[in-house]
Write an enzyme that holds these catalytic residues in place. Sequence first.
Site, PDB file in Angstrom:
ATOM      1  N   CYS A 383      27.119  31.328  29.080  1.00  0.00           N
ATOM      2  CA  CYS A 383      27.792  32.314  29.919  1.00  0.00           C
ATOM      3  C   CYS A 383      26.794  33.326  30.480  1.00  0.00           C
ATOM      4  O   CYS A 383      26.015  32.968  31.352  1.00  0.00           O
ATOM      5  CB  CYS A 383      28.957  32.947  29.176  1.00  0.00           C
ATOM      6  SG  CYS A 383      30.268  33.439  30.310  1.00  0.00           S
ATOM      7  N   HIS A 509      31.984  28.312  27.202  1.00  0.00           N
ATOM      8  CA  HIS A 509      31.576  28.586  25.814  1.00  0.00           C
ATOM      9  C   HIS A 509      31.768  27.344  24.946  1.00  0.00           C
ATOM     10  O   HIS A 509      32.842  27.172  24.353  1.00  0.00           O
ATOM     11  CB  HIS A 509      32.422  29.716  25.233  1.00  0.00           C
ATOM     12  CG  HIS A 509      32.185  31.039  25.865  1.00  0.00           C
ATOM     13  ND1 HIS A 509      31.430  32.029  25.288  1.00  0.00           N
ATOM     14  CD2 HIS A 509      32.586  31.530  27.061  1.00  0.00           C
ATOM     15  CE1 HIS A 509      31.394  33.083  26.087  1.00  0.00           C
ATOM     16  NE2 HIS A 509      32.090  32.798  27.170  1.00  0.00           N
ATOM     17  N   GLU A 511      30.665  26.783  22.120  1.00  0.00           N
ATOM     18  CA  GLU A 511      30.763  27.138  20.695  1.00  0.00           C
ATOM     19  C   GLU A 511      32.201  27.188  20.202  1.00  0.00           C
ATOM     20  O   GLU A 511      32.467  26.949  19.024  1.00  0.00           O
ATOM     21  CB  GLU A 511      30.051  28.473  20.413  1.00  0.00           C
ATOM     22  CG  GLU A 511      30.701  29.742  20.968  1.00  0.00           C
ATOM     23  CD  GLU A 511      30.319  30.066  22.406  1.00  0.00           C
ATOM     24  OE1 GLU A 511      29.886  29.140  23.117  1.00  0.00           O
ATOM     25  OE2 GLU A 511      30.475  31.229  22.812  1.00  0.00           O
TER      26      GLU A 511
HETATM   27  N1  GLN Z   1      29.542  39.271  31.942  1.00  0.00           N
HETATM   28  C1  GLN Z   1      29.538  37.951  32.458  1.00  0.00           C
HETATM   29  C2  GLN Z   1      30.773  37.657  33.302  1.00  0.00           C
HETATM   30  O1  GLN Z   1      31.766  38.343  33.183  1.00  0.00           O
HETATM   31  C3  GLN Z   1      29.384  36.922  31.359  1.00  0.00           C
HETATM   32  C4  GLN Z   1      30.543  36.864  30.419  1.00  0.00           C
HETATM   33  C5  GLN Z   1      30.226  36.135  29.140  1.00  0.00           C
HETATM   34  O2  GLN Z   1      29.070  35.971  28.768  1.00  0.00           O
HETATM   35  N2  GLN Z   1      31.245  35.728  28.423  1.00  0.00           N
HETATM   36  O3  GLN Z   1      30.775  36.754  34.088  1.00  0.00           O
END
Ligand code: GLN
Length: 533
Positions: A383, A509, A511
């Site tokens: 992310c 994600h 994970e």
């Molecule tokens: N802050 C970033 C976004 O909102 C990444 C979010 C995250 O890492 N879950 O796109």
Amino acid sequence: MGHSKYIFVTGGVTSSLGKGIISASLAKLLQARGYKVTIQKLDPYINIDPGTLNPYEHGECFVTDDGAETDLDLGHYERFLNILTTQDNNVTTGKVYQTVINKERRGDFLGKTVQIIPHITDEIKRRIKLLGTRHNFDIVITEIGGTVGDIESLPYIEAVRQMKWEKERDIICIHLTFVPYLSTSGELKTKPTQHSVKMLLETGVQPDILVLRTQKPLTDDIRRKVALFCNVAQEAVIESIDVSTIYEVPLLMLKEKLDVIALKKLKLPLREQPMLKQWKDFVNNVKNPEFDVKIALIGKYVELADAYKSIIEATIHAGAVNFCKVQVGLIHSEHIDENNVKELLQPYKGILIAPGFGHRGIDGKIIAARYARENNIPFFGICLGLQCAVIEFARSILHYKDAHSTEMNPTTTHPVIDLMEAQKEIINKGHTMRLGAYSCNIKRKSKTFEAYRKLKISERHRHRYEINNAYLAEFEKAGMIASGINPDTNLVEIIEIPNHKWFVGDQFHPEYKSTVLNPHQLFIRFIKAALME
Ligand code: GLN
């Protein structure tokens, strides 16, 4: 209530005793006996969900396939049971009150005074029973957050009391307490347990089973004493001794017959003896690794490892597949700068940049991404981690010196990461991100395909910002490819640098979907690449 049976798990003496792990372990055993089981978490705080909570407060926010932002215990439930949880598996006081207040505004209460009992407790009971009725589980285990005696958990305990009174045969209560060991006198002390059970009794709930968390084995004497003082059968006093891995707890509970006692009390047949062969092999691999590998996990909440719970667990799953112990070094991104990056990261064979929000610590993450790329060190960006790799590539290779995400720099001339169109009008913070499962098409010639061996995948998201497709052609020409694309929106979900040992970043994600029986392939490949360093 259908035919579902309900097991409540409460905690006493202190928090952090591992109610979630005990609940998940019992569920695992019941599942291995052939029951359809799920686990629910009731959180007594007033936030609607933990999505708006700082990770320093309660650790990671776990995300389900159906897009719920939930307590991290749901991650344990999924990792242990290998089943999906849903919106219905996590209830907060905020959600309960919101429903009741909305009903009141609609006039549903027909002029009555709306009160904690029965209106709030009815709503709590409705949400507990929903898992049995809507999802048809044989057994629902409901973990009540907090510690018995907390003011905020009283309505939940009252709901348990009422449910027990309404359908005694279908409900049991397991109370988890702590038996401290006093090294000066060499004794385990049961008094805190007695007091905590007394407090539960004052609210009208008699526990059926006591699980005693302890550093030393419980003697028969201790079990007898606790049974006598707390009105439980001696066989229902269960020892939960400290172990080196949480994944051993189901095996300990099997030895202690927690599942057998729970089934007997619920008047359910024992069915088959749990075999747990695959589980035992996994635990064996975790406890007796052949190799060792050090991975740097770079984030800004590293003071609290729980903030990265699912990532750390996913590395354990992937380590077991690779017969190795993964030592995760938590590195604070605010401590990384151009001068010390080499010294800080040299000991590590793989670099993982964690998800995150906001400006704090972003520079250190970008520097770490560059170090991994330039030194051909296996890299995994999740992310925000992916976004950092993209920003770094734009700055160093495309020479867009001020390239950035508009989250960190709204006036950058090169917004390589930008807000999604659909996000631009949104004002509310709660539950407004791109959340939950989305599908993604994988390019055949990629490291990602080597991992998944599939052309279509589905993974969970939690973000507002995206790779800006206006730059995609330039990135690809310069050697960073998009190896995963959302088929409906054309958004880039995965990037790779083919000309690198293993450099992969995901907008989703992975994970969240790694479980003991189904470790995530991207983590397996990342660890494998690090092992080969
Ligand atoms: N802050 C970033 C976004 O909102 C990444 C979010 C995250 O890492 N879950 O796109």
